[in-house]
Design an enzyme around this catalytic site. Sequence first.
Site, PDB file in Angstrom:
ATOM      1  N   ARG A   1     -73.227 -16.363 -11.031  1.00 45.87           N
ATOM      2  CA  ARG A   1     -73.033 -15.081 -10.329  1.00 45.87           C
ATOM      3  C   ARG A   1     -74.336 -14.523  -9.778  1.00 45.87           C
ATOM      4  O   ARG A   1     -74.511 -13.301  -9.708  1.00 45.87           O
ATOM      5  CB  ARG A   1     -72.372 -14.046 -11.252  1.00 45.87           C
ATOM      6  CG  ARG A   1     -70.970 -14.423 -11.721  1.00 45.87           C
ATOM      7  CD  ARG A   1     -69.966 -14.258 -10.583  1.00 45.87           C
ATOM      8  NE  ARG A   1     -68.594 -14.349 -11.045  1.00 45.87           N
ATOM      9  CZ  ARG A   1     -67.833 -13.278 -11.307  1.00 45.87           C
ATOM     10  NH1 ARG A   1     -68.289 -12.075 -11.144  1.00 45.87           N
ATOM     11  NH2 ARG A   1     -66.597 -13.459 -11.720  1.00 45.87           N
TER      12      ARG A   1
ATOM     13  N   ARG B   1     -73.405  -8.057  -7.179  1.00 48.51           N
ATOM     14  CA  ARG B   1     -73.627  -6.608  -7.148  1.00 48.51           C
ATOM     15  C   ARG B   1     -74.934  -6.113  -7.729  1.00 48.51           C
ATOM     16  O   ARG B   1     -75.304  -4.968  -7.504  1.00 48.51           O
ATOM     17  CB  ARG B   1     -72.451  -5.907  -7.830  1.00 48.51           C
ATOM     18  CG  ARG B   1     -71.191  -5.950  -6.988  1.00 48.51           C
ATOM     19  CD  ARG B   1     -69.993  -5.436  -7.738  1.00 48.51           C
ATOM     20  NE  ARG B   1     -69.687  -6.347  -8.841  1.00 48.51           N
ATOM     21  CZ  ARG B   1     -68.739  -6.118  -9.751  1.00 48.51           C
ATOM     22  NH1 ARG B   1     -68.041  -5.009  -9.705  1.00 48.51           N
ATOM     23  NH2 ARG B   1     -68.511  -6.996 -10.700  1.00 48.51           N
TER      24      ARG B   1
ATOM     25  N   ARG C   1     -71.826  -6.544   1.657  1.00 39.63           N
ATOM     26  CA  ARG C   1     -70.423  -6.390   1.278  1.00 39.63           C
ATOM     27  C   ARG C   1     -69.804  -5.199   2.002  1.00 39.63           C
ATOM     28  O   ARG C   1     -68.672  -5.250   2.449  1.00 39.63           O
ATOM     29  CB  ARG C   1     -70.288  -6.208  -0.227  1.00 39.63           C
ATOM     30  CG  ARG C   1     -68.838  -6.358  -0.706  1.00 39.63           C
ATOM     31  CD  ARG C   1     -68.683  -5.876  -2.122  1.00 39.63           C
ATOM     32  NE  ARG C   1     -67.395  -6.129  -2.717  1.00 39.63           N
ATOM     33  CZ  ARG C   1     -66.250  -5.573  -2.361  1.00 39.63           C
ATOM     34  NH1 ARG C   1     -66.197  -4.747  -1.322  1.00 39.63           N
ATOM     35  NH2 ARG C   1     -65.142  -5.850  -3.009  1.00 39.63           N
TER      36      ARG C   1
ATOM     37  N   ASP D   1     -65.015 -17.275  -4.385  1.00 41.56           N
ATOM     38  CA  ASP D   1     -64.439 -16.868  -5.663  1.00 41.56           C
ATOM     39  C   ASP D   1     -63.419 -17.918  -6.098  1.00 41.56           C
ATOM     40  O   ASP D   1     -62.858 -18.628  -5.263  1.00 41.56           O
ATOM     41  CB  ASP D   1     -63.760 -15.496  -5.555  1.00 41.56           C
ATOM     42  CG  ASP D   1     -63.495 -14.915  -6.947  1.00 41.56           C
ATOM     43  OD1 ASP D   1     -64.444 -14.429  -7.576  1.00 41.56           O
ATOM     44  OD2 ASP D   1     -62.343 -15.001  -7.419  1.00 41.56           O
TER      45      ASP D   1
ATOM     46  N   TYR E   1     -54.909 -15.730 -14.047  1.00 42.21           N
ATOM     47  CA  TYR E   1     -54.857 -14.629 -13.077  1.00 42.21           C
ATOM     48  C   TYR E   1     -53.543 -14.643 -12.296  1.00 42.21           C
ATOM     49  O   TYR E   1     -52.978 -13.599 -11.990  1.00 42.21           O
ATOM     50  CB  TYR E   1     -56.038 -14.723 -12.093  1.00 42.21           C
ATOM     51  CG  TYR E   1     -57.364 -14.425 -12.750  1.00 42.21           C
ATOM     52  CD1 TYR E   1     -57.823 -13.115 -12.886  1.00 42.21           C
ATOM     53  CD2 TYR E   1     -58.163 -15.441 -13.262  1.00 42.21           C
ATOM     54  CE1 TYR E   1     -59.036 -12.825 -13.498  1.00 42.21           C
ATOM     55  CE2 TYR E   1     -59.372 -15.168 -13.876  1.00 42.21           C
ATOM     56  CZ  TYR E   1     -59.802 -13.859 -13.999  1.00 42.21           C
ATOM     57  OH  TYR E   1     -60.996 -13.583 -14.605  1.00 42.21           O
TER      58      TYR E   1
HETATM   59  O1  1CP Z   1     -72.132 -17.325  -8.771  1.00 42.29           O
HETATM   60  C1  1CP Z   1     -72.204 -16.875  -7.608  1.00 42.29           C
HETATM   61  O2  1CP Z   1     -73.121 -16.172  -7.210  1.00 42.29           O
HETATM   62  C2  1CP Z   1     -71.136 -17.312  -6.623  1.00 42.29           C
HETATM   63  C3  1CP Z   1     -70.056 -16.409  -6.460  1.00 42.29           C
HETATM   64  C4  1CP Z   1     -68.934 -16.259  -7.483  1.00 42.29           C
HETATM   65  C5  1CP Z   1     -68.422 -17.145  -8.448  1.00 42.29           C
HETATM   66  C6  1CP Z   1     -68.960 -18.492  -8.868  1.00 42.29           C
HETATM   67  C7  1CP Z   1     -68.117 -15.119  -7.500  1.00 42.29           C
HETATM   68  C8  1CP Z   1     -68.323 -13.929  -6.656  1.00 42.29           C
HETATM   69  N1  1CP Z   1     -67.099 -15.323  -8.396  1.00 42.29           N
HETATM   70  C9  1CP Z   1     -67.270 -16.532  -9.003  1.00 42.29           C
HETATM   71  C10 1CP Z   1     -66.397 -17.169 -10.009  1.00 42.29           C
HETATM   72  C11 1CP Z   1     -65.377 -16.376 -10.716  1.00 42.29           C
HETATM   73  N2  1CP Z   1     -64.555 -15.378 -10.237  1.00 42.29           N
HETATM   74  C12 1CP Z   1     -65.008 -16.603 -12.054  1.00 42.29           C
HETATM   75  C13 1CP Z   1     -65.603 -17.697 -12.915  1.00 42.29           C
HETATM   76  C14 1CP Z   1     -66.949 -17.340 -13.407  1.00 42.29           C
HETATM   77  C15 1CP Z   1     -67.008 -16.241 -14.404  1.00 42.29           C
HETATM   78  O3  1CP Z   1     -66.293 -16.355 -15.433  1.00 42.29           O
HETATM   79  O4  1CP Z   1     -67.771 -15.318 -14.199  1.00 42.29           O
HETATM   80  C16 1CP Z   1     -63.988 -15.698 -12.395  1.00 42.29           C
HETATM   81  C17 1CP Z   1     -63.293 -15.573 -13.743  1.00 42.29           C
HETATM   82  C18 1CP Z   1     -63.699 -14.935 -11.232  1.00 42.29           C
HETATM   83  C19 1CP Z   1     -62.656 -13.890 -11.094  1.00 42.29           C
HETATM   84  C20 1CP Z   1     -63.248 -12.626 -10.613  1.00 42.29           C
HETATM   85  N3  1CP Z   1     -63.609 -12.409  -9.319  1.00 42.29           N
HETATM   86  C21 1CP Z   1     -63.616 -11.508 -11.373  1.00 42.29           C
HETATM   87  C22 1CP Z   1     -63.443 -11.349 -12.865  1.00 42.29           C
HETATM   88  C23 1CP Z   1     -62.237 -10.557 -13.181  1.00 42.29           C
HETATM   89  C24 1CP Z   1     -62.051 -10.422 -14.682  1.00 42.29           C
HETATM   90  O5  1CP Z   1     -61.218 -11.134 -15.241  1.00 42.29           O
HETATM   91  O6  1CP Z   1     -62.749  -9.597 -15.276  1.00 42.29           O
HETATM   92  C25 1CP Z   1     -64.187 -10.583 -10.494  1.00 42.29           C
HETATM   93  C26 1CP Z   1     -64.712  -9.206 -10.800  1.00 42.29           C
HETATM   94  C27 1CP Z   1     -64.180 -11.170  -9.210  1.00 42.29           C
HETATM   95  C28 1CP Z   1     -64.746 -10.608  -7.954  1.00 42.29           C
HETATM   96  C29 1CP Z   1     -66.082 -11.161  -7.589  1.00 42.29           C
HETATM   97  N4  1CP Z   1     -66.348 -12.508  -7.383  1.00 42.29           N
HETATM   98  C30 1CP Z   1     -67.665 -12.670  -7.019  1.00 42.29           C
HETATM   99  C31 1CP Z   1     -68.258 -11.365  -6.975  1.00 42.29           C
HETATM  100  C32 1CP Z   1     -69.675 -11.080  -6.577  1.00 42.29           C
HETATM  101  C33 1CP Z   1     -67.259 -10.435  -7.336  1.00 42.29           C
HETATM  102  C34 1CP Z   1     -67.415  -8.932  -7.370  1.00 42.29           C
HETATM  103  C35 1CP Z   1     -66.641  -8.388  -6.236  1.00 42.29           C
HETATM  104  C36 1CP Z   1     -67.322  -7.344  -5.431  1.00 42.29           C
HETATM  105  O7  1CP Z   1     -68.376  -7.546  -4.828  1.00 42.29           O
HETATM  106  O8  1CP Z   1     -66.720  -6.275  -5.385  1.00 42.29           O
END
Ligand code: 1CP
Length: 342
Positions: A27, A31, A40, A77, A152
């Site tokens: 990640r 943010r 964004r 994502d 999900y």
């Molecule tokens: O790593 C990076 O920088 C690349 C971008 C990336 C990756 C690899 C994002 C951007 N998401 C992910 C993978 C991801 N997404 C996972 C697996 C990794 C982990 O466990 O952290 C999961 C479970 C998600 C699902 C997801 N997408 C969540 C979690 C929800 C929960 O269950 O709590 C969230 C908050 C997102 C949105 C998201 N994805 C990525 C970002 C930067 C964000 C935040 C959104 C925003 O900017 O508002």
Amino acid sequence: MDRTAERKLLRVLDGERFDVPPVWLMRQAGRYLPEYRETRKRAGGFLQLCYTPELAIEVTMQPIRRFGFDAAILFSDILVIPDALGRKVRFEEGRGPILEPIGPEEIPAMSGEGAMEHLSPVLEAVAGIRSGLDEETTLLGFCGAPWTVATYMIAGHGTPDQAPARLFSYRHRDAFSRLIDLLADVSADYLIAQLKAGADAVQIFDSWSGVLGEADFEKWCVEPVRRMVARVRAAVPGARIIGFPKGAGIAYGDYRAKTGVTALGLDWAVPLSFARRLQEEGAVQGNLDPMRVIAGGGALDEGVDAILEALSGGPLIFNLGHGITPDAPIAHVEQLLKRIRG
Ligand code: 1CP
């Protein structure tokens, strides 16, 4: 000339060790970076950001420009796969992902047809990122593992213990099995397309594998990932794949052998003594507690030092044990890099 030989992270995946290990952070685009928040806002929504190659390339590059990590990870994502399967994914600011929950009766009619076309802007971003990166920096592609993505799709949002998906898997075993197989095949094809578009290696995120009992872990985590690895390698021989079965505990022990992944991504609860044993069979990645990055100071330095001391004698990719959080101070990321690189 094969310029990939200059990419330290790929050499670690092939079993080499370095005094100063390659480092990236899960990640790492996101943010905690003001430049990400700015882009964004410009994109409007989160999925627009993922599906507009120019913007996805920009946010992928932001942490590379700022910190010089050894790897860039494609900005996207794990939920673009359900989106490509027509499941209407939305991301609400401050609330995370929202999907239309899937019912067992809907699963038989689902297919992966058209999914790759839907994902073509992401593949375009992969090609653009690779051509903009310097030769030493590895480009990682990724996808979610079938179990984690299914959690999900079934609940319609993130859940603390993935109870809705666990219940669904017991009540509707055939439909669930079919969903997992579909996700495995579409996700493998997506990884193949990323590798062909320019990703040097890929990571499979199984963020919620830690909630399953032994038999379910085998059936819903190990077996689908094994199937994916086989499918990817049949299309891209020698493909380098990092598996991240977060929370797998002692099941990390034979995960590499059973699935065929090249390297193991370790969560922060994996004991370093156990990690060393896992490293005898190949590269490991991890596993600093993301809370140490928020804390900074001695807590951060001690955490980094313990990992380096235990694991820098073998093939190691330095990373966190899960994603960096939005409240991580940038100065602490700089401190972490300084501690690793000297
Ligand atoms: O790593 C990076 O920088 C690349 C971008 C990336 C990756 C690899 C994002 C951007 N998401 C992910 C993978 C991801 N997404 C996972 C697996 C990794 C982990 O466990 O952290 C999961 C479970 C998600 C699902 C997801 N997408 C969540 C979690 C929800 C929960 O269950 O709590 C969230 C908050 C997102 C949105 C998201 N994805 C990525 C970002 C930067 C964000 C935040 C959104 C925003 O900017 O508002």
